[in-house]
Design a protein around this motif. Structure first.
Motif, PDB file in Angstrom:
ATOM      1  N   VAL A 166     -20.594   5.939  14.407  1.00 42.42           N
ATOM      2  CA  VAL A 166     -20.123   6.459  13.124  1.00 42.42           C
ATOM      3  C   VAL A 166     -21.016   6.023  11.973  1.00 42.42           C
ATOM      4  N   ALA A 167     -21.805   4.955  12.173  1.00 46.08           N
ATOM      5  CA  ALA A 167     -22.713   4.515  11.109  1.00 46.08           C
ATOM      6  C   ALA A 167     -23.694   3.500  11.665  1.00 46.08           C
ATOM      7  N   VAL A 168     -24.856   3.441  11.037  1.00 45.91           N
ATOM      8  CA  VAL A 168     -25.838   2.392  11.297  1.00 45.91           C
ATOM      9  C   VAL A 168     -26.021   1.647   9.992  1.00 45.91           C
ATOM     10  N   LEU A 169     -25.690   0.365  10.002  1.00 42.97           N
ATOM     11  CA  LEU A 169     -25.650  -0.408   8.759  1.00 42.97           C
ATOM     12  C   LEU A 169     -26.594  -1.597   8.799  1.00 42.97           C
ATOM     13  N   PRO A 170     -27.162  -1.949   7.648  1.00 39.25           N
ATOM     14  CA  PRO A 170     -27.939  -3.184   7.554  1.00 39.25           C
ATOM     15  C   PRO A 170     -27.020  -4.368   7.312  1.00 39.25           C
ATOM     16  N   THR A 171     -27.533  -5.570   7.465  1.00 40.91           N
ATOM     17  CA  THR A 171     -26.723  -6.775   7.202  1.00 40.91           C
ATOM     18  C   THR A 171     -26.896  -7.161   5.741  1.00 40.91           C
ATOM     19  N   ASP A 172     -26.204  -6.429   4.865  1.00 39.01           N
ATOM     20  CA  ASP A 172     -26.295  -6.720   3.441  1.00 39.01           C
ATOM     21  C   ASP A 172     -24.935  -7.153   2.916  1.00 39.01           C
ATOM     22  N   THR A 173     -24.871  -7.338   1.606  1.00 38.63           N
ATOM     23  CA  THR A 173     -23.640  -7.864   0.989  1.00 38.63           C
ATOM     24  C   THR A 173     -22.488  -6.871   1.030  1.00 38.63           C
ATOM     25  N   PHE A 174     -22.761  -5.608   1.352  1.00 39.93           N
ATOM     26  CA  PHE A 174     -21.706  -4.593   1.376  1.00 39.93           C
ATOM     27  C   PHE A 174     -21.155  -4.355   2.783  1.00 39.93           C
ATOM     28  N   ASP A 184     -14.161   0.708  16.276  1.00 35.35           N
ATOM     29  CA  ASP A 184     -13.508   0.039  17.395  1.00 35.35           C
ATOM     30  C   ASP A 184     -14.343  -1.128  17.905  1.00 35.35           C
ATOM     31  N   MET A 185     -15.660  -1.044  17.691  1.00 37.96           N
ATOM     32  CA  MET A 185     -16.562  -2.063  18.199  1.00 37.96           C
ATOM     33  C   MET A 185     -17.803  -2.122  17.314  1.00 37.96           C
ATOM     34  N   ILE A 186     -18.385  -3.318  17.226  1.00 42.03           N
ATOM     35  CA  ILE A 186     -19.601  -3.502  16.447  1.00 42.03           C
ATOM     36  C   ILE A 186     -20.739  -3.844  17.402  1.00 42.03           C
ATOM     37  N   ILE A 187     -21.825  -3.095  17.290  1.00 44.21           N
ATOM     38  CA  ILE A 187     -23.020  -3.349  18.086  1.00 44.21           C
ATOM     39  C   ILE A 187     -24.066  -3.984  17.179  1.00 44.21           C
ATOM     40  N   VAL A 188     -24.532  -5.160  17.538  1.00 41.31           N
ATOM     41  CA  VAL A 188     -25.571  -5.834  16.762  1.00 41.31           C
ATOM     42  C   VAL A 188     -26.893  -5.667  17.505  1.00 41.31           C
ATOM     43  N   MET A 195     -23.880  -7.871  21.245  1.00 38.60           N
ATOM     44  CA  MET A 195     -25.200  -8.126  20.685  1.00 38.60           C
ATOM     45  C   MET A 195     -26.277  -7.813  21.702  1.00 38.60           C
ATOM     46  N   PHE A 196     -27.207  -6.956  21.312  1.00 37.32           N
ATOM     47  CA  PHE A 196     -28.377  -6.626  22.124  1.00 37.32           C
ATOM     48  C   PHE A 196     -29.616  -7.203  21.442  1.00 37.32           C
ATOM     49  N   THR A 197     -30.401  -7.955  22.175  1.00 38.35           N
ATOM     50  CA  THR A 197     -31.609  -8.534  21.603  1.00 38.35           C
ATOM     51  C   THR A 197     -32.665  -8.743  22.677  1.00 38.35           C
ATOM     52  N   ASN A 198     -33.913  -8.693  22.262  1.00 37.34           N
ATOM     53  CA  ASN A 198     -35.017  -9.037  23.153  1.00 37.34           C
ATOM     54  C   ASN A 198     -35.517 -10.447  22.895  1.00 37.34           C
ATOM     55  N   VAL A 257     -10.675   1.442  27.209  1.00 41.91           N
ATOM     56  CA  VAL A 257     -12.092   1.556  27.504  1.00 41.91           C
ATOM     57  C   VAL A 257     -12.445   2.934  28.039  1.00 41.91           C
ATOM     58  N   SER A 258     -11.456   3.693  28.465  1.00 40.09           N
ATOM     59  CA  SER A 258     -11.736   5.014  29.002  1.00 40.09           C
ATOM     60  C   SER A 258     -11.880   6.057  27.908  1.00 40.09           C
ATOM     61  N   GLN A 259     -11.500   5.730  26.694  1.00 40.59           N
ATOM     62  CA  GLN A 259     -11.613   6.651  25.580  1.00 40.59           C
ATOM     63  C   GLN A 259     -12.937   6.420  24.846  1.00 40.59           C
ATOM     64  N   THR A 260     -13.339   7.419  24.062  1.00 42.26           N
ATOM     65  CA  THR A 260     -14.572   7.303  23.299  1.00 42.26           C
ATOM     66  C   THR A 260     -14.391   6.297  22.174  1.00 42.26           C
ATOM     67  N   LEU A 261     -15.207   5.275  22.171  1.00 40.06           N
ATOM     68  CA  LEU A 261     -15.120   4.260  21.139  1.00 40.06           C
ATOM     69  C   LEU A 261     -15.960   4.660  19.938  1.00 40.06           C
ATOM     70  N   ARG A 262     -15.453   4.336  18.763  1.00 42.14           N
ATOM     71  CA  ARG A 262     -16.190   4.552  17.515  1.00 42.14           C
ATOM     72  C   ARG A 262     -16.987   3.282  17.227  1.00 42.14           C
ATOM     73  N   LEU A 263     -18.293   3.403  17.207  1.00 44.29           N
ATOM     74  CA  LEU A 263     -19.162   2.246  17.066  1.00 44.29           C
ATOM     75  C   LEU A 263     -19.861   2.222  15.712  1.00 44.29           C
ATOM     76  N   VAL A 264     -20.014   1.038  15.193  1.00 48.34           N
ATOM     77  CA  VAL A 264     -20.939   0.796  14.088  1.00 48.34           C
ATOM     78  C   VAL A 264     -22.073  -0.043  14.645  1.00 48.34           C
ATOM     79  N   VAL A 265     -23.294   0.387  14.404  1.00 50.56           N
ATOM     80  CA  VAL A 265     -24.464  -0.336  14.866  1.00 50.56           C
ATOM     81  C   VAL A 265     -25.078  -1.084  13.691  1.00 50.56           C
TER      82      VAL A 265
END
Length: 211
Positions: free
Chosen positions: A49-57, A68-72, A98-101, A4-12
């Protein structure tokens, strides 16, 4: 997996656009919230590293990017977004935050059961982001260790069952005592560089072939 002390690579995983139609107040609000979350992640030192939609790919992209981690980042469509992410990452488990309002928390329990490490509803401030992600990573790593321990225990139990059955075969067909049958299997395992369970399985396979 980095600590957790290292920089995580995130996909949002987020809405497709940060530039919605000018007349769509709801879309504008969501775009602002999504932008604020991404800025908060960057300011906290994380690498998006990327911002992705929830599609078939999605599954293919996650396999390519190896985050390293997925942010929804989801609003009223939170359940659908989460289902896509869980399915897309089931072959290579990663912590999901998961972040949501959306204040409908009826599916929080299902989300946690599906593998979400942290479920954050509203009230997001930049200073909360790092603690949330660090706790999520620690929880994920702990759960992964428990999974490994459980898998190891199940494997050992299965091996013991195989060894007991193989001893029975040797005792019946070669007139050995239980101790002698076990000793013979141990010698075979050491001589061939195999696990005792593997030797037992070979004995059972041969016994099945011979009838």
């Amino acid at each position: 997996m980095p600590s957790v002390s290292q920089t995580l690579r995130l996909v949002v995983i987020a809405p497709d656009s940060l530039q919605p139609d000018a007349g769509d107040d709801y879309a504008i609000e969501q775009a602002e919230r999504s932008r604020a979350l991404r800025i908060g992640l960057l300011e906290a030192g994380y690498n998006i590293v990327a911002v992705l939609p929830t599609d078939t790919f999605l599954a293919e992209r996650l396999a390519q990017l190896q985050p390293d981690m997925i942010i929804v980042d989801a609003e009223s469509e939170a359940r659908d977004a989460l289902e896509h992410v869980v399915v897309a990452s089931r072959d290579a488990r990663r912590p999901i935050v998961m972040f949501t309002n959306d204040d409908d928390t009826t599916h929080v329990k299902d989300a946690v059961a599906a593998g979400v490490s942290a479920y954050v509803v509203a009230g997001l401030s930049p200073e909360r982001i790092r603690p949330i992600l660090e706790v999520a990573m620690a929880r994920f790593q702990h759960e992964q260790e428990l999974r490994r321990e459980l898998a190891h225990a199940r494997s050992e139990l299965n091996d013991r069952k195989l060894v007991d059955r193989a001893k029975g075969v040797l005792m019946q067909r070669q007139g050995m005592s239980e101790a002698d049958a076990y000793a013979k299997m141990r010698r075979a395992a050491m001589d061939r560089g195999l696990k005792l369970g593997e030797v037992a399985q070979r004995i059972l396979d041969v016994a099945d072939l011979l009838g």
